[in-house]
Design a protein around this motif. Structure first.
Motif, PDB file in Angstrom:
ATOM      1  N   PRO A 158       0.797  -1.237   0.000  1.00 39.28           N
ATOM      2  CA  PRO A 158       0.000   0.000   0.000  1.00 39.28           C
ATOM      3  C   PRO A 158       0.823   1.278   0.000  1.00 39.28           C
ATOM      4  CG  PRO A 158      -0.957  -1.576   1.525  1.00 39.28           C
ATOM      5  CD  PRO A 158       0.360  -2.151   1.080  1.00 39.28           C
ATOM      6  N   LEU A 159       2.110   1.193   0.407  1.00 39.58           N
ATOM      7  CA  LEU A 159       2.953   2.390   0.384  1.00 39.58           C
ATOM      8  C   LEU A 159       3.119   2.939  -1.032  1.00 39.58           C
ATOM      9  CD1 LEU A 159       5.770   1.351   2.898  1.00 39.58           C
ATOM     10  CD2 LEU A 159       3.856   2.896   3.316  1.00 39.58           C
ATOM     11  N   LEU A 160       2.911   2.073  -2.035  1.00 39.07           N
ATOM     12  CA  LEU A 160       3.028   2.525  -3.427  1.00 39.07           C
ATOM     13  C   LEU A 160       1.962   3.560  -3.779  1.00 39.07           C
ATOM     14  CD1 LEU A 160       3.680  -0.958  -5.112  1.00 39.07           C
ATOM     15  CD2 LEU A 160       5.370   0.796  -4.520  1.00 39.07           C
ATOM     16  N   GLY A 218      -3.933  10.131   6.335  1.00 36.30           N
ATOM     17  CA  GLY A 218      -3.222   8.950   6.811  1.00 36.30           C
ATOM     18  C   GLY A 218      -1.721   9.177   6.893  1.00 36.30           C
ATOM     19  N   MET A 219      -1.143   9.886   5.906  1.00 40.09           N
ATOM     20  CA  MET A 219       0.286  10.201   5.930  1.00 40.09           C
ATOM     21  C   MET A 219       0.633  11.092   7.118  1.00 40.09           C
ATOM     22  SD  MET A 219       1.469  10.846   1.985  1.00 40.09           S
ATOM     23  CE  MET A 219       3.088  11.359   2.546  1.00 40.09           C
ATOM     24  N   PHE A 220      -0.204  12.080   7.372  1.00 44.52           N
ATOM     25  CA  PHE A 220       0.013  12.976   8.508  1.00 44.52           C
ATOM     26  C   PHE A 220       0.001  12.178   9.817  1.00 44.52           C
ATOM     27  CE2 PHE A 220      -1.495  15.733  11.902  1.00 44.52           C
ATOM     28  CZ  PHE A 220      -0.697  16.855  11.750  1.00 44.52           C
ATOM     29  N   THR A 221      -0.957  11.275   9.955  1.00 48.82           N
ATOM     30  CA  THR A 221      -1.062  10.435  11.145  1.00 48.82           C
ATOM     31  C   THR A 221       0.181   9.573  11.328  1.00 48.82           C
ATOM     32  OG1 THR A 221      -3.468  10.340  10.833  1.00 48.82           O
ATOM     33  CG2 THR A 221      -2.483   8.717  12.316  1.00 48.82           C
ATOM     34  N   SER A 222       0.663   8.986  10.244  1.00 47.12           N
ATOM     35  CA  SER A 222       1.845   8.124  10.306  1.00 47.12           C
ATOM     36  C   SER A 222       3.087   8.910  10.713  1.00 47.12           C
ATOM     37  CB  SER A 222       2.070   7.445   8.956  1.00 47.12           C
ATOM     38  OG  SER A 222       0.977   6.622   8.616  1.00 47.12           O
ATOM     39  N   LEU A 223       3.204  10.139  10.218  1.00 46.68           N
ATOM     40  CA  LEU A 223       4.357  10.977  10.565  1.00 46.68           C
ATOM     41  C   LEU A 223       4.359  11.316  12.054  1.00 46.68           C
ATOM     42  CD1 LEU A 223       4.531  13.401   7.490  1.00 46.68           C
ATOM     43  CD2 LEU A 223       6.175  11.609   8.103  1.00 46.68           C
TER      44      LEU A 223
END
Length: 311
Positions: free
Chosen positions: A46-48, A284-289
């Motif tokens: 899913p990172l793709l 989702g990217m913000f949460t992961s960071l």
């Protein structure tokens, strides 16, 4: 220096070839395979799709690049910041109230002299961990039902009025934290109990000779001996501290959105229900960071204060 290099070369010569080691440990590697496949399919592949966070994917057949518009939108969204605030409050409460619970339970179980009693208690506290959040949510909904729930029956018997716990903004976060502790506590306790069994008895004998009492042994032998396990568990908790989803999804309702809507449920609504995939990926990217920052900060603190990094 020459002797050290020679020792390394000798060790390399004695080590069997890679093919031989794989053949020797093939069953262990086969046991590892399902986990690797799971992480490959659901975590790494899913990172793709992270690049879609810079597009308007979801609204149009033709995807167009929008740059940082999705990130600007989330930073200016009051709904996003409310979800972020709720996530931090609930996660912090989970850590503060849940994290010491399995340690305390493990220490109490470790004090029992009867092996049968230890096994029975471990079994009873570990059972809830195998319940899905759907089952846990149903249990708490039934317990807290205003008409037939056990808690409200007790309240009414003492002359009180039924409380709509699941629709109360005042009580709902407490219900989330309580259900999290009830379900997860057994899993953490079993890990700490296993760590306690590795403490050498000689340390307690030495502490007794030095005049240490029960609390002295706890503070100066038991807790220092399992501190690496404690920090590791804290790090694991922080790694998914912002990833609360299923628990909230199955238990919240429109009446408690203001205090229960978290980042992952916000992503779910925006991405799968509203179809704004690009924007939901940006959230989702913000949460992961943020999760990454929390994990790295904890690891750095561990290196500084305990002189042993976890990562």
């Amino acid at each position: 220096m020459a002797n050290h290099t020679q020792d390394n070369l000798s060790e390399l010569k004695l080590r069997p070839p890679l093919k031989t080691r794989i053949k020797k440990q093939k069953y262990l590697l086969l046991m590892l395979l399902p986990g690797l496949v799971y992480y490959a399919i659901f975590k790494y592949i899913p990172l793709l799709g992270l690049g879609l966070s810079f597009t308007d994917y979801g609204f149009r057949a033709k995807i167009s690049f929008v740059g940082l518009d999705n990130f600007r939108r989330l930073l200016s969204s009051s709904i996003f910041w409310n979800a972020f605030k709720n996530t931090m409050i609930i996660s912090l409460a989970n850590i503060v109230f849940y994290f010491p619970a399995p340690i305390i339970v493990a220490l109490l179980v470790n004090e029992l002299k009867s092996t049968k009693a230890k096994r029975l208690i471990q079994f009873l506290i570990y059972i809830p961990y195998f319940f899905s959040w759907v089952v846990v949510g149903s249990i708490f909904v039934n317990l807290l039902s205003p008409s037939s729930g056990l808690i409200n029956n007790i309240i009414t018997k003492f002359g009180g009025k039924p409380v709509y716990f699941m629709a109360s903004a005042h009580h709902f976060r407490s219900i989330l934290v309580s259900s999290y502790i009830w379900r997860q506590m057994g899993y953490g306790a079993v890990i700490y109990i296993a760590a306690l069994t590795t403490i050498p008895p000689e340390l307690y004998e030495a502490a007794t000779i030095d005049g240490a009492g029960h609390w002295g042994k706890l503070l100066y032998v038991t807790l220092p001996s399992i501190r690496t396990t404690i920090v590791t568990m804290l790090l694991l908790n922080l790694s998914h501290v912002l990833m609360i989803f299923e628990q909230v999804l199955v238990m919240y309702n429109a009446a408690v959105y203001d205090v229960a809507d978290v980042l992952q449920t916000y992503v779910f609504r925006e991405g799968l229900l509203a179809g704004d995939i690009g924007y939901s990926i940006a959230v989702g990217m913000f949460t992961s960071l943020i999760s990454l920052v929390l994990v790295m900060s904890t690891n750095k603190a561990s290196s500084k204060f305990l002189d042993e990094p976890i990562l």
